[in-house]
Design a protein around this motif. Structure first.
Motif, PDB file in Angstrom:
ATOM      1  N   PRO A   9       4.078 -13.349   2.049  1.00  8.32           N
ATOM      2  CA  PRO A   9       4.355 -14.786   2.123  1.00  8.32           C
ATOM      3  C   PRO A   9       3.137 -15.699   2.180  1.00  8.32           C
ATOM      4  O   PRO A   9       3.115 -16.728   1.554  1.00  8.32           O
ATOM      5  CB  PRO A   9       5.188 -14.923   3.394  1.00  8.32           C
ATOM      6  CG  PRO A   9       5.777 -13.595   3.628  1.00  8.32           C
ATOM      7  CD  PRO A   9       4.819 -12.599   3.052  1.00  8.32           C
ATOM      8  N   TRP A  10       2.112 -15.367   2.905  1.00 13.80           N
ATOM      9  CA  TRP A  10       0.988 -16.286   3.097  1.00 13.80           C
ATOM     10  C   TRP A  10      -0.155 -16.026   2.113  1.00 13.80           C
ATOM     11  O   TRP A  10      -1.190 -16.668   2.194  1.00 13.80           O
ATOM     12  CB  TRP A  10       0.457 -16.206   4.522  1.00 13.80           C
ATOM     13  CG  TRP A  10       0.119 -14.810   4.927  1.00 13.80           C
ATOM     14  CD1 TRP A  10      -1.054 -14.154   4.678  1.00 13.80           C
ATOM     15  CD2 TRP A  10       0.955 -13.889   5.596  1.00 13.80           C
ATOM     16  NE1 TRP A  10      -0.993 -12.873   5.159  1.00 13.80           N
ATOM     17  CE2 TRP A  10       0.244 -12.679   5.736  1.00 13.80           C
ATOM     18  CE3 TRP A  10       2.250 -13.953   6.096  1.00 13.80           C
ATOM     19  CZ2 TRP A  10       0.778 -11.560   6.348  1.00 13.80           C
ATOM     20  CZ3 TRP A  10       2.771 -12.827   6.711  1.00 13.80           C
ATOM     21  CH2 TRP A  10       2.042 -11.658   6.832  1.00 13.80           C
ATOM     22  N   GLU A  11       0.029 -15.113   1.161  1.00 13.93           N
ATOM     23  CA  GLU A  11      -1.024 -14.823   0.197  1.00 13.93           C
ATOM     24  C   GLU A  11      -0.622 -15.291  -1.198  1.00 13.93           C
ATOM     25  O   GLU A  11       0.559 -15.424  -1.508  1.00 13.93           O
ATOM     26  CB  GLU A  11      -1.340 -13.332   0.199  1.00 13.93           C
ATOM     27  CG  GLU A  11      -1.938 -12.874   1.523  1.00 13.93           C
ATOM     28  CD  GLU A  11      -2.445 -11.453   1.486  1.00 13.93           C
ATOM     29  OE1 GLU A  11      -2.603 -10.888   0.386  1.00 13.93           O
ATOM     30  OE2 GLU A  11      -2.684 -10.900   2.561  1.00 13.93           O
ATOM     31  N   ASP A  12      -1.634 -15.525  -2.039  1.00 10.34           N
ATOM     32  CA  ASP A  12      -1.336 -15.990  -3.388  1.00 10.34           C
ATOM     33  C   ASP A  12      -0.921 -14.815  -4.278  1.00 10.34           C
ATOM     34  O   ASP A  12      -0.976 -13.652  -3.874  1.00 10.34           O
ATOM     35  CB  ASP A  12      -2.510 -16.767  -3.980  1.00 10.34           C
ATOM     36  CG  ASP A  12      -3.761 -15.920  -4.169  1.00 10.34           C
ATOM     37  OD1 ASP A  12      -3.652 -14.688  -4.317  1.00 10.34           O
ATOM     38  OD2 ASP A  12      -4.858 -16.494  -4.186  1.00 10.34           O
ATOM     39  N   LEU A  13      -0.542 -15.132  -5.510  1.00 11.57           N
ATOM     40  CA  LEU A  13      -0.034 -14.120  -6.428  1.00 11.57           C
ATOM     41  C   LEU A  13      -1.104 -13.114  -6.839  1.00 11.57           C
ATOM     42  O   LEU A  13      -0.804 -11.951  -7.094  1.00 11.57           O
ATOM     43  CB  LEU A  13       0.548 -14.811  -7.663  1.00 11.57           C
ATOM     44  CG  LEU A  13       1.625 -14.082  -8.426  1.00 11.57           C
ATOM     45  CD1 LEU A  13       2.784 -13.690  -7.538  1.00 11.57           C
ATOM     46  CD2 LEU A  13       2.113 -14.909  -9.589  1.00 11.57           C
ATOM     47  N   LEU A  30      -3.714 -11.945  -4.989  1.00  9.88           N
ATOM     48  CA  LEU A  30      -4.117 -11.016  -3.931  1.00  9.88           C
ATOM     49  C   LEU A  30      -2.960 -10.525  -3.074  1.00  9.88           C
ATOM     50  O   LEU A  30      -3.118  -9.560  -2.321  1.00  9.88           O
ATOM     51  CB  LEU A  30      -5.158 -11.683  -3.024  1.00  9.88           C
ATOM     52  CG  LEU A  30      -6.450 -12.119  -3.709  1.00  9.88           C
ATOM     53  CD1 LEU A  30      -7.329 -12.894  -2.744  1.00  9.88           C
ATOM     54  CD2 LEU A  30      -7.185 -10.929  -4.287  1.00  9.88           C
ATOM     55  N   GLY A  31      -1.811 -11.176  -3.184  1.00  7.36           N
ATOM     56  CA  GLY A  31      -0.727 -10.896  -2.261  1.00  7.36           C
ATOM     57  C   GLY A  31       0.341  -9.940  -2.740  1.00  7.36           C
ATOM     58  O   GLY A  31       1.303  -9.696  -2.022  1.00  7.36           O
ATOM     59  N   LEU A  32       0.204  -9.383  -3.946  1.00  8.53           N
ATOM     60  CA  LEU A  32       1.231  -8.459  -4.424  1.00  8.53           C
ATOM     61  C   LEU A  32       1.076  -7.094  -3.778  1.00  8.53           C
ATOM     62  O   LEU A  32      -0.021  -6.544  -3.719  1.00  8.53           O
ATOM     63  CB  LEU A  32       1.171  -8.309  -5.942  1.00  8.53           C
ATOM     64  CG  LEU A  32       1.634  -9.504  -6.751  1.00  8.53           C
ATOM     65  CD1 LEU A  32       1.549  -9.193  -8.236  1.00  8.53           C
ATOM     66  CD2 LEU A  32       3.039  -9.923  -6.381  1.00  8.53           C
ATOM     67  N   ARG A  33       2.186  -6.556  -3.300  1.00  9.28           N
ATOM     68  CA  ARG A  33       2.218  -5.228  -2.690  1.00  9.28           C
ATOM     69  C   ARG A  33       3.241  -4.375  -3.429  1.00  9.28           C
ATOM     70  O   ARG A  33       4.302  -4.860  -3.821  1.00  9.28           O
ATOM     71  CB  ARG A  33       2.617  -5.310  -1.214  1.00  9.28           C
ATOM     72  CG  ARG A  33       1.704  -6.148  -0.354  1.00  9.28           C
ATOM     73  CD  ARG A  33       0.317  -5.507  -0.224  1.00  9.28           C
ATOM     74  NE  ARG A  33      -0.508  -6.246   0.728  1.00  9.28           N
ATOM     75  CZ  ARG A  33      -1.373  -7.180   0.393  1.00  9.28           C
ATOM     76  NH1 ARG A  33      -1.526  -7.527  -0.861  1.00  9.28           N
ATOM     77  NH2 ARG A  33      -2.095  -7.797   1.310  1.00  9.28           N
ATOM     78  N   PRO A  34       2.937  -3.084  -3.625  1.00  9.71           N
ATOM     79  CA  PRO A  34       3.861  -2.232  -4.370  1.00  9.71           C
ATOM     80  C   PRO A  34       5.138  -1.927  -3.583  1.00  9.71           C
ATOM     81  O   PRO A  34       5.134  -1.905  -2.357  1.00  9.71           O
ATOM     82  CB  PRO A  34       3.062  -0.949  -4.599  1.00  9.71           C
ATOM     83  CG  PRO A  34       2.069  -0.927  -3.486  1.00  9.71           C
ATOM     84  CD  PRO A  34       1.747  -2.368  -3.185  1.00  9.71           C
ATOM     85  N   LEU A  35       6.218  -1.725  -4.321  1.00  6.04           N
ATOM     86  CA  LEU A  35       7.480  -1.245  -3.746  1.00  6.04           C
ATOM     87  C   LEU A  35       7.718   0.143  -4.323  1.00  6.04           C
ATOM     88  O   LEU A  35       8.370   0.307  -5.350  1.00  6.04           O
ATOM     89  CB  LEU A  35       8.640  -2.169  -4.134  1.00  6.04           C
ATOM     90  CG  LEU A  35       8.810  -3.422  -3.324  1.00  6.04           C
ATOM     91  CD1 LEU A  35       9.880  -4.310  -3.941  1.00  6.04           C
ATOM     92  CD2 LEU A  35       9.167  -3.086  -1.895  1.00  6.04           C
TER      93      LEU A  35
END
Length: 65
Positions: A29-33, A35-40
């Motif tokens: 939520p608080w990171e930009d696109l 740097l903020g993407l995390r794998p599922l």
């Protein structure tokens, strides 16, 4: 509830084939696109996504093929 099966069915409906490699991510939520993407990729990743949903509300799920 998040379901990979439902997500894959949606991609098939959009014209992707079953042979396409699909990788799913969510954005912290608080990171930009950038740097903020995390794998599922695991159940633990999905639980982390749900912890953000509980705190900040609905989250987007992104896919790359």
């Amino acid at each position: 509830m998040f379901s990979i099966i439902v997500m894959n069915d949606m991609l098939l409906a959009f014209g992707y084939s079953e042979e396409d490699v699909v990788v799913y991510h969510f954005r912290v939520p608080w990171e930009d696109l950038m740097l903020g993407l995390r794998p599922l990729g695991t159940d633990r990743d999905v639980l982390r996504l749900f912890s953000y949903v509980e705190k900040k509300g609905a989250r987007g799920v992104y896919s790359t093929c």
